[in-house]
Design a protein around this motif. Structure first.
Motif, mmCIF file in Angstrom:
data_model
loop_
_atom_site.group_PDB
_atom_site.id
_atom_site.type_symbol
_atom_site.label_atom_id
_atom_site.label_comp_id
_atom_site.label_asym_id
_atom_site.label_seq_id
_atom_site.Cartn_x
_atom_site.Cartn_y
_atom_site.Cartn_z
ATOM 1 N N PRO A 202 -7.204 -7.740 7.741
ATOM 2 C CA PRO A 202 -6.696 -8.927 7.052
ATOM 3 C C PRO A 202 -6.459 -8.665 5.572
ATOM 4 C CG PRO A 202 -9.045 -9.136 7.472
ATOM 5 C CD PRO A 202 -8.597 -7.890 8.173
ATOM 6 N N LEU A 203 -5.446 -9.323 5.028
ATOM 7 C CA LEU A 203 -5.173 -9.247 3.601
ATOM 8 C C LEU A 203 -6.024 -10.279 2.865
ATOM 9 C CD1 LEU A 203 -1.278 -8.957 3.363
ATOM 10 C CD2 LEU A 203 -2.954 -7.175 2.900
ATOM 11 N N ASN A 204 -6.634 -9.847 1.783
ATOM 12 C CA ASN A 204 -7.392 -10.756 0.920
ATOM 13 C C ASN A 204 -6.455 -11.319 -0.141
ATOM 14 O OD1 ASN A 204 -10.216 -10.571 1.878
ATOM 15 N ND2 ASN A 204 -9.932 -8.398 1.418
ATOM 16 N N ILE A 205 -6.271 -12.629 -0.118
ATOM 17 C CA ILE A 205 -5.310 -13.287 -1.002
ATOM 18 C C ILE A 205 -6.029 -14.308 -1.873
ATOM 19 C CG2 ILE A 205 -3.253 -14.768 -1.077
ATOM 20 C CD1 ILE A 205 -2.383 -13.557 1.557
ATOM 21 N N LEU A 206 -5.654 -14.327 -3.141
ATOM 22 C CA LEU A 206 -6.146 -15.355 -4.060
ATOM 23 C C LEU A 206 -5.000 -16.306 -4.374
ATOM 24 C CD1 LEU A 206 -8.251 -16.610 -5.945
ATOM 25 C CD2 LEU A 206 -7.502 -14.986 -7.713
ATOM 26 N N LEU A 207 -5.217 -17.584 -4.117
ATOM 27 C CA LEU A 207 -4.219 -18.616 -4.384
ATOM 28 C C LEU A 207 -4.691 -19.473 -5.549
ATOM 29 C CD1 LEU A 207 -1.832 -20.536 -3.776
ATOM 30 C CD2 LEU A 207 -3.286 -21.622 -2.048
ATOM 31 N N ALA A 208 -3.924 -19.488 -6.635
ATOM 32 C CA ALA A 208 -4.262 -20.302 -7.806
ATOM 33 C C ALA A 208 -3.216 -21.395 -7.970
ATOM 34 C CB ALA A 208 -4.329 -19.431 -9.060
ATOM 35 N N ASP A 209 -3.626 -22.639 -7.738
ATOM 36 C CA ASP A 209 -2.711 -23.783 -7.818
ATOM 37 C C ASP A 209 -3.539 -25.038 -8.050
ATOM 38 O OD1 ASP A 209 -0.789 -25.843 -7.350
ATOM 39 O OD2 ASP A 209 0.379 -24.440 -6.141
ATOM 40 N N ASP A 210 -3.131 -25.853 -9.021
ATOM 41 C CA ASP A 210 -3.913 -27.060 -9.338
ATOM 42 C C ASP A 210 -3.590 -28.232 -8.411
ATOM 43 O OD1 ASP A 210 -1.917 -28.960 -11.526
ATOM 44 O OD2 ASP A 210 -1.313 -27.025 -10.703
ATOM 45 N N ASP A 211 -2.545 -28.107 -7.593
ATOM 46 C CA ASP A 211 -2.145 -29.203 -6.700
ATOM 47 C C ASP A 211 -2.860 -29.057 -5.353
ATOM 48 O OD1 ASP A 211 -0.953 -31.097 -5.138
ATOM 49 O OD2 ASP A 211 1.110 -30.449 -5.489
ATOM 50 N N PRO A 212 -3.752 -29.980 -4.988
ATOM 51 C CA PRO A 212 -4.499 -29.859 -3.726
ATOM 52 C C PRO A 212 -3.585 -29.822 -2.501
ATOM 53 C CG PRO A 212 -5.460 -31.561 -5.133
ATOM 54 C CD PRO A 212 -4.165 -31.164 -5.756
ATOM 55 N N MET A 213 -2.476 -30.583 -2.532
ATOM 56 C CA MET A 213 -1.581 -30.597 -1.374
ATOM 57 C C MET A 213 -0.884 -29.245 -1.206
ATOM 58 S SD MET A 213 -0.519 -32.098 1.240
ATOM 59 C CE MET A 213 -1.172 -33.754 0.961
ATOM 60 N N SER A 214 -0.491 -28.640 -2.327
ATOM 61 C CA SER A 214 0.126 -27.310 -2.248
ATOM 62 C C SER A 214 -0.854 -26.297 -1.674
ATOM 63 C CB SER A 214 0.584 -26.855 -3.641
ATOM 64 O OG SER A 214 1.637 -27.660 -4.103
ATOM 65 N N ARG A 215 -2.099 -26.365 -2.128
ATOM 66 C CA ARG A 215 -3.115 -25.439 -1.605
ATOM 67 C C ARG A 215 -3.303 -25.651 -0.108
ATOM 68 N NH1 ARG A 215 -6.099 -27.033 -6.307
ATOM 69 N NH2 ARG A 215 -7.598 -28.183 -5.007
ATOM 70 N N LYS A 216 -3.308 -26.917 0.330
ATOM 71 C CA LYS A 216 -3.508 -27.216 1.746
ATOM 72 C C LYS A 216 -2.367 -26.664 2.590
ATOM 73 C CE LYS A 216 -4.479 -31.087 4.884
ATOM 74 N NZ LYS A 216 -4.706 -32.546 4.981
ATOM 75 N N ILE A 217 -1.131 -26.828 2.115
ATOM 76 C CA ILE A 217 0.037 -26.354 2.860
ATOM 77 C C ILE A 217 0.018 -24.830 2.967
ATOM 78 C CG2 ILE A 217 2.558 -26.120 2.780
ATOM 79 C CD1 ILE A 217 2.598 -28.935 1.494
ATOM 80 N N ILE A 218 -0.250 -24.159 1.844
ATOM 81 C CA ILE A 218 -0.229 -22.695 1.845
ATOM 82 C C ILE A 218 -1.368 -22.139 2.688
ATOM 83 C CG2 ILE A 218 -0.435 -20.642 0.376
ATOM 84 C CD1 ILE A 218 0.985 -22.284 -1.822
ATOM 85 N N LEU A 219 -2.537 -22.770 2.615
ATOM 86 C CA LEU A 219 -3.669 -22.340 3.440
ATOM 87 C C LEU A 219 -3.355 -22.478 4.930
ATOM 88 C CD1 LEU A 219 -6.774 -23.725 1.516
ATOM 89 C CD2 LEU A 219 -6.223 -21.330 1.926
ATOM 90 N N ASN A 220 -2.590 -23.508 5.256
ATOM 91 C CA ASN A 220 -2.211 -23.725 6.651
ATOM 92 C C ASN A 220 -1.276 -22.625 7.161
ATOM 93 O OD1 ASN A 220 -2.371 -25.379 9.036
ATOM 94 N ND2 ASN A 220 -0.249 -25.953 8.655
ATOM 95 N N ILE A 221 -0.484 -22.056 6.237
ATOM 96 C CA ILE A 221 0.422 -20.965 6.594
ATOM 97 C C ILE A 221 -0.333 -19.633 6.673
ATOM 98 C CG2 ILE A 221 2.429 -19.619 5.819
ATOM 99 C CD1 ILE A 221 3.430 -22.209 4.461
ATOM 100 N N LEU A 222 -1.213 -19.408 5.698
ATOM 101 C CA LEU A 222 -1.932 -18.130 5.618
ATOM 102 C C LEU A 222 -3.236 -18.217 6.405
ATOM 103 C CD1 LEU A 222 -1.381 -17.421 1.813
ATOM 104 C CD2 LEU A 222 -0.071 -16.540 3.740
ATOM 105 N N LYS A 223 -3.122 -18.214 7.710
ATOM 106 C CA LYS A 223 -4.292 -18.411 8.557
ATOM 107 C C LYS A 223 -4.946 -17.078 8.917
ATOM 108 C CE LYS A 223 -2.623 -22.685 10.733
ATOM 109 N NZ LYS A 223 -2.185 -23.316 11.993
ATOM 110 N N GLU A 224 -6.245 -17.155 9.158
ATOM 111 C CA GLU A 224 -6.942 -15.998 9.709
ATOM 112 C C GLU A 224 -6.444 -15.776 11.143
ATOM 113 O OE1 GLU A 224 -11.175 -15.785 9.162
ATOM 114 O OE2 GLU A 224 -11.098 -17.106 7.420
ATOM 115 N N PRO A 225 -6.523 -14.558 11.696
ATOM 116 C CA PRO A 225 -7.221 -13.390 11.153
ATOM 117 C C PRO A 225 -6.360 -12.502 10.258
ATOM 118 C CG PRO A 225 -6.501 -12.908 13.366
ATOM 119 C CD PRO A 225 -6.078 -14.322 13.088
ATOM 120 N N LEU A 226 -5.058 -12.834 10.078
ATOM 121 C CA LEU A 226 -4.192 -11.968 9.278
ATOM 122 C C LEU A 226 -4.492 -12.079 7.787
ATOM 123 C CD1 LEU A 226 -0.721 -12.404 11.029
ATOM 124 C CD2 LEU A 226 -2.374 -10.563 11.287
ATOM 125 N N TYR A 227 -4.978 -13.243 7.342
ATOM 126 C CA TYR A 227 -5.195 -13.473 5.919
ATOM 127 C C TYR A 227 -6.557 -14.117 5.680
ATOM 128 C CZ TYR A 227 -0.123 -13.210 6.418
ATOM 129 O OH TYR A 227 1.139 -12.833 6.760
#
Length: 278
Positions: A202-227
């Protein structure tokens, strides 16, 4: 998907009211084909479908005509093929024949190995609000109706052939004025299936964003086990996490409170000159 439906309705309304705009200009064949191919690939095809492009090498490289209408027709036909092909191939081919010194008859063909259609379905396929299979809610049944009307407005025609269970082929036949007699040359495009390893680290990714909705959407795309994705709500928190852990990629928002993305990036590069930052 919603935008496509809206555009279909707007185009259909223009056709119904007889207000189809025509714009004749010089266009190059290969960029048109590449745009169609890229957009189809970006939309995504089922895992068992291979998409390929075949271009007759001795075709003139540029023509005069309404390339926007041609694009719209072919995009609808390609969308239709991808919707009804779950395995096998979709082949997009372009060929031509000389009509006169400066006129070429072009054949844009899309052939698939999808569900296919009965003779009755094929007979009505270019009618508005008609779908191949009523059991499957694909769009609103305007794509091929629009394609047929646009082809007719340019003096062209779309021929359709299909066999149930075997596949379908749609061919746009259109005369165009040659604008550049140089040949397109050899051109083929195939989408090979990449080899997938048994285990993927899996790739270790750091997401920096102050918008909670943006973080939620991106987290939904970058799912384990790949990320494996960690989040930070501002630049300072992102820098702190980078001190604690090694990351393969940083996704960085620009407009954040306190420390902007640009400023955070400069600090990241001082401490870590090699980590990819988007």
């Amino acid at each position: 998907s919603l935008m496509k439906i809206i555009n279909d309705i707007l185009d259909f309304s223009k056709i119904e009211s007889g207000k189809i705009d025509s714009q004749s200009r010089k266009y190059y064949l290969i960029p048109l084909i590449r745009r169609l191919s890229l957009e189809l690939r970006q939309k995504g095809l089922p895992g068992n479908v291979t998409f390929s492009v075949i271009l007759q090498p001795d075709l003139p490289c540029a023509y005069t005509g309404d390339d926007q209408k041609i694009y719209r027709i072919l995009a609808n036909i390609l969308d239709n093929a991808s919707l009804y092909t779950s395995e096998g191939t979709i082949t997009f081919s372009v060929s031509g024949s000389i009509v006169s010194e400066n006129t070429e008859k072009l054949y844009f063909s899309v052939k698939d190995t999808g569900h296919g259609m009965t003779h009755e379905t094929l007979h009505n396929i270019f009618e508005s609000f008609n779908s191949r299979d009523n059991r499957e809610a694909h769009g609103i049944g305007l794509g091929l109706a629009i394609a047929g009307s646009l082809a007719d407005s340019m003096g062209g025609v779309i021929e359709a052939r299909s066999t149930p269970g075997t596949g379908s082929e749609f061919t746009l036949i259109l005369q165009q004025t040659v604008a550049d007699t140089r040949y397109v040359g050899p051109y083929t495009e195939t989408d090979p299936k990449p080899a997938v390893p048994d285990r993927i680290s899996p790739l270790n990714i750091l997401l920096a964003d102050d918008d909670p909705m943006s973080r939620k959407i991106i987290l939904n795309i970058l799912k384990e086990p790949l990320y494996i994705t960690d989040c930070a709500s501002d630049g300072m928190e992102a820098l702190a996490k980078l001190d604690e852990k090694k990351y393969d990629l940083v996704l960085l928002d620009n407009i954040m409170p306190g420390m902007s993305g640009s400023e955070t990036f400069r600090h990241i590069r001082i401490k870590n000159p090699s980590v990819p930052v988007v």
